[in-house]
Motif scaffolding. Structure first.
Motif, mmCIF file in Angstrom:
data_model
loop_
_atom_site.group_PDB
_atom_site.id
_atom_site.type_symbol
_atom_site.label_atom_id
_atom_site.label_comp_id
_atom_site.label_asym_id
_atom_site.label_seq_id
_atom_site.Cartn_x
_atom_site.Cartn_y
_atom_site.Cartn_z
ATOM 1 N N ALA A 132 1.910 105.996 52.604
ATOM 2 C CA ALA A 132 3.339 105.673 52.615
ATOM 3 C C ALA A 132 4.092 106.599 53.560
ATOM 4 O O ALA A 132 4.964 106.160 54.315
ATOM 5 C CB ALA A 132 3.911 105.748 51.203
ATOM 6 N N LEU A 133 3.739 107.886 53.539
ATOM 7 C CA LEU A 133 4.384 108.827 54.458
ATOM 8 C C LEU A 133 4.092 108.441 55.907
ATOM 9 O O LEU A 133 4.998 108.448 56.742
ATOM 10 C CB LEU A 133 3.955 110.266 54.192
ATOM 11 N N LYS A 134 2.851 108.088 56.217
ATOM 12 C CA LYS A 134 2.510 107.672 57.583
ATOM 13 C C LYS A 134 3.374 106.494 58.030
ATOM 14 O O LYS A 134 3.852 106.465 59.166
ATOM 15 C CB LYS A 134 1.035 107.260 57.678
ATOM 16 N N GLU A 135 3.568 105.542 57.132
ATOM 17 C CA GLU A 135 4.401 104.385 57.462
ATOM 18 C C GLU A 135 5.849 104.808 57.709
ATOM 19 O O GLU A 135 6.504 104.309 58.629
ATOM 20 C CB GLU A 135 4.317 103.326 56.362
ATOM 21 N N CYS A 136 6.347 105.739 56.902
ATOM 22 C CA CYS A 136 7.710 106.259 57.121
ATOM 23 C C CYS A 136 7.826 106.915 58.490
ATOM 24 O O CYS A 136 8.822 106.727 59.203
ATOM 25 C CB CYS A 136 8.079 107.268 56.031
ATOM 26 N N LEU A 137 6.813 107.685 58.873
ATOM 27 C CA LEU A 137 6.838 108.387 60.157
ATOM 28 C C LEU A 137 6.808 107.414 61.326
ATOM 29 O O LEU A 137 7.436 107.654 62.357
ATOM 30 C CB LEU A 137 5.667 109.366 60.248
ATOM 31 N N LYS A 138 6.088 106.309 61.170
ATOM 32 C CA LYS A 138 6.057 105.289 62.225
ATOM 33 C C LYS A 138 7.428 104.633 62.395
ATOM 34 O O LYS A 138 7.867 104.360 63.508
ATOM 35 C CB LYS A 138 5.016 104.216 61.899
ATOM 36 N N LEU A 139 8.080 104.376 61.270
ATOM 37 C CA LEU A 139 9.390 103.718 61.307
ATOM 38 C C LEU A 139 10.511 104.645 61.762
ATOM 39 O O LEU A 139 11.530 104.174 62.283
ATOM 40 C CB LEU A 139 9.733 103.156 59.925
ATOM 41 N N HIS A 140 10.331 105.943 61.530
ATOM 42 C CA HIS A 140 11.389 106.913 61.827
ATOM 43 C C HIS A 140 10.809 108.106 62.584
ATOM 44 O O HIS A 140 10.629 109.193 62.015
ATOM 45 C CB HIS A 140 12.058 107.377 60.524
ATOM 46 N N PRO A 141 10.514 107.923 63.862
ATOM 47 C CA PRO A 141 9.954 109.042 64.631
ATOM 48 C C PRO A 141 10.994 110.135 64.851
ATOM 49 O O PRO A 141 12.186 109.854 64.974
ATOM 50 C CB PRO A 141 9.543 108.390 65.948
ATOM 51 N N GLY A 142 10.508 111.371 64.857
ATOM 52 C CA GLY A 142 11.408 112.495 65.103
ATOM 53 C C GLY A 142 10.984 113.722 64.331
ATOM 54 O O GLY A 142 9.851 113.837 63.868
ATOM 55 N N ASP A 143 11.932 114.631 64.182
ATOM 56 C CA ASP A 143 11.709 115.869 63.444
ATOM 57 C C ASP A 143 12.061 115.630 61.979
ATOM 58 O O ASP A 143 13.155 115.177 61.664
ATOM 59 C CB ASP A 143 12.540 117.010 64.018
ATOM 60 N N TRP A 144 11.121 115.950 61.118
ATOM 61 C CA TRP A 144 11.212 115.645 59.701
ATOM 62 C C TRP A 144 11.299 116.899 58.854
ATOM 63 O O TRP A 144 10.863 117.967 59.266
ATOM 64 C CB TRP A 144 9.946 114.896 59.259
ATOM 65 N N GLN A 145 11.802 116.691 57.633
ATOM 66 C CA GLN A 145 11.690 117.709 56.599
ATOM 67 C C GLN A 145 11.475 117.023 55.258
ATOM 68 O O GLN A 145 11.927 115.902 55.034
ATOM 69 C CB GLN A 145 12.903 118.613 56.536
ATOM 70 N N VAL A 146 10.743 117.724 54.415
ATOM 71 C CA VAL A 146 10.562 117.334 53.024
ATOM 72 C C VAL A 146 11.000 118.535 52.199
ATOM 73 O O VAL A 146 10.654 119.671 52.531
ATOM 74 C CB VAL A 146 9.089 116.977 52.735
ATOM 75 N N ARG A 147 11.783 118.276 51.156
ATOM 76 C CA ARG A 147 12.254 119.339 50.262
ATOM 77 C C ARG A 147 11.549 119.195 48.924
ATOM 78 O O ARG A 147 11.440 118.090 48.397
ATOM 79 C CB ARG A 147 13.761 119.210 50.028
ATOM 80 N N VAL A 148 11.079 120.321 48.369
ATOM 81 C CA VAL A 148 10.352 120.293 47.103
ATOM 82 C C VAL A 148 10.827 121.453 46.232
ATOM 83 O O VAL A 148 11.024 122.565 46.728
ATOM 84 C CB VAL A 148 8.824 120.436 47.333
ATOM 85 N N LEU A 149 10.975 121.185 44.954
ATOM 86 C CA LEU A 149 11.252 122.267 44.007
ATOM 87 C C LEU A 149 10.014 123.149 43.913
ATOM 88 O O LEU A 149 8.909 122.632 43.680
ATOM 89 C CB LEU A 149 11.562 121.702 42.618
ATOM 90 N N PRO A 150 10.151 124.452 44.104
ATOM 91 C CA PRO A 150 8.978 125.334 44.035
ATOM 92 C C PRO A 150 8.212 125.233 42.718
ATOM 93 O O PRO A 150 6.991 125.365 42.703
ATOM 94 C CB PRO A 150 9.562 126.736 44.228
ATOM 95 N N LYS A 151 8.909 124.966 41.620
ATOM 96 C CA LYS A 151 8.245 124.843 40.313
ATOM 97 C C LYS A 151 7.462 123.541 40.173
ATOM 98 O O LYS A 151 6.627 123.414 39.280
ATOM 99 C CB LYS A 151 9.269 124.949 39.183
ATOM 100 N N ASN A 152 7.746 122.579 41.034
ATOM 101 C CA ASN A 152 7.038 121.305 40.990
ATOM 102 C C ASN A 152 5.729 121.471 41.772
ATOM 103 O O ASN A 152 5.574 120.995 42.888
ATOM 104 C CB ASN A 152 7.903 120.189 41.575
ATOM 105 N N THR A 153 4.801 122.187 41.155
ATOM 106 C CA THR A 153 3.579 122.589 41.847
ATOM 107 C C THR A 153 2.732 121.400 42.282
ATOM 108 O O THR A 153 2.076 121.454 43.319
ATOM 109 C CB THR A 153 2.753 123.549 40.982
ATOM 110 N N GLY A 154 2.746 120.323 41.505
ATOM 111 C CA GLY A 154 1.989 119.127 41.894
ATOM 112 C C GLY A 154 2.527 118.514 43.173
ATOM 113 O O GLY A 154 1.765 118.203 44.093
ATOM 114 N N ALA A 155 3.844 118.350 43.244
ATOM 115 C CA ALA A 155 4.462 117.786 44.453
ATOM 116 C C ALA A 155 4.299 118.733 45.630
ATOM 117 O O ALA A 155 4.015 118.297 46.747
ATOM 118 C CB ALA A 155 5.939 117.486 44.212
#
Length: 170
Positions: free
Chosen positions: A104-127
């Protein structure tokens, strides 16, 4: 695994709102949000509605074999217009650990090329483990990780280029 991103329309708001409750349930492990008297999680509906009314916001259902498997809410980051931000990303439990999130992420990157960021809660160790592994694999570890504040909450930010990710995954 065959994954498709299906753009949402305004008619899909109720479905996304229902799925958002499941997302909030998962996040409540880390944020300790209370359940309302009605049995759900209260949230500002504008978080969801922005993806249907604001420029630079792109809501997608993550589909697997014709079934909704989750959602990806992609947007232009409001604090830096040069960044594409994964606003929210959710995969239903029965679809986790199958490679669907990475596809799913690969598909997002194809649709929206550019510089990306993902934000994650540090306590959400699985994510955090998922995003770190996935982005490292897709970019040949050419991403940058840092900590910072996002609307009063400490987050881990992963920055990377879709160009690096798509080049290393082909």
């Amino acid at each position: 695994m065959s994954v498709e991103l299906k753009p949402m329309t305004l008619a899909d708001v109720p479905v996304l709102t229902n799925l958002f409750q499941l997302y909030l349930y998962d996040m409540s492990k880390y944020m300790h949000w209370p359940v309302s008297a009605a049995g759900g999680f209260e949230f500002d509906e504008n978080i969801v509605l922005a993806y249907f009314h604001e420029a630079g916001h792109h809501p997608y259902f993550i589909m697997q074999a014709g079934e909704i498997a989750g959602f990806a809410l992609v947007r232009q980051y409001p604090y830096d217009a040069t960044l594409i931000d994964m606003g929210q990303f959710f995969v239903l439990g029965k679809f986790t650990r199958l490679g669907l999130g990475q596809e799913a992420l690969k598909e997002c990157l194809k649709l929206h090329p550019g510089d990306w960021q993902v934000r994650v809660l540090p306590k959400n160790t699985g994510a955090l483990a998922f995003w770190t592994k996935t982005i490292s694999e897709l970019t040949n570890a050419t991403h940058r990780t840092c900590s910072g504040d996002y609307q009063g909450t400490e987050m881990t930010f992963l920055h990377f280029s879709s160009q690096n990710a798509l080049a290393s995954s082909t």
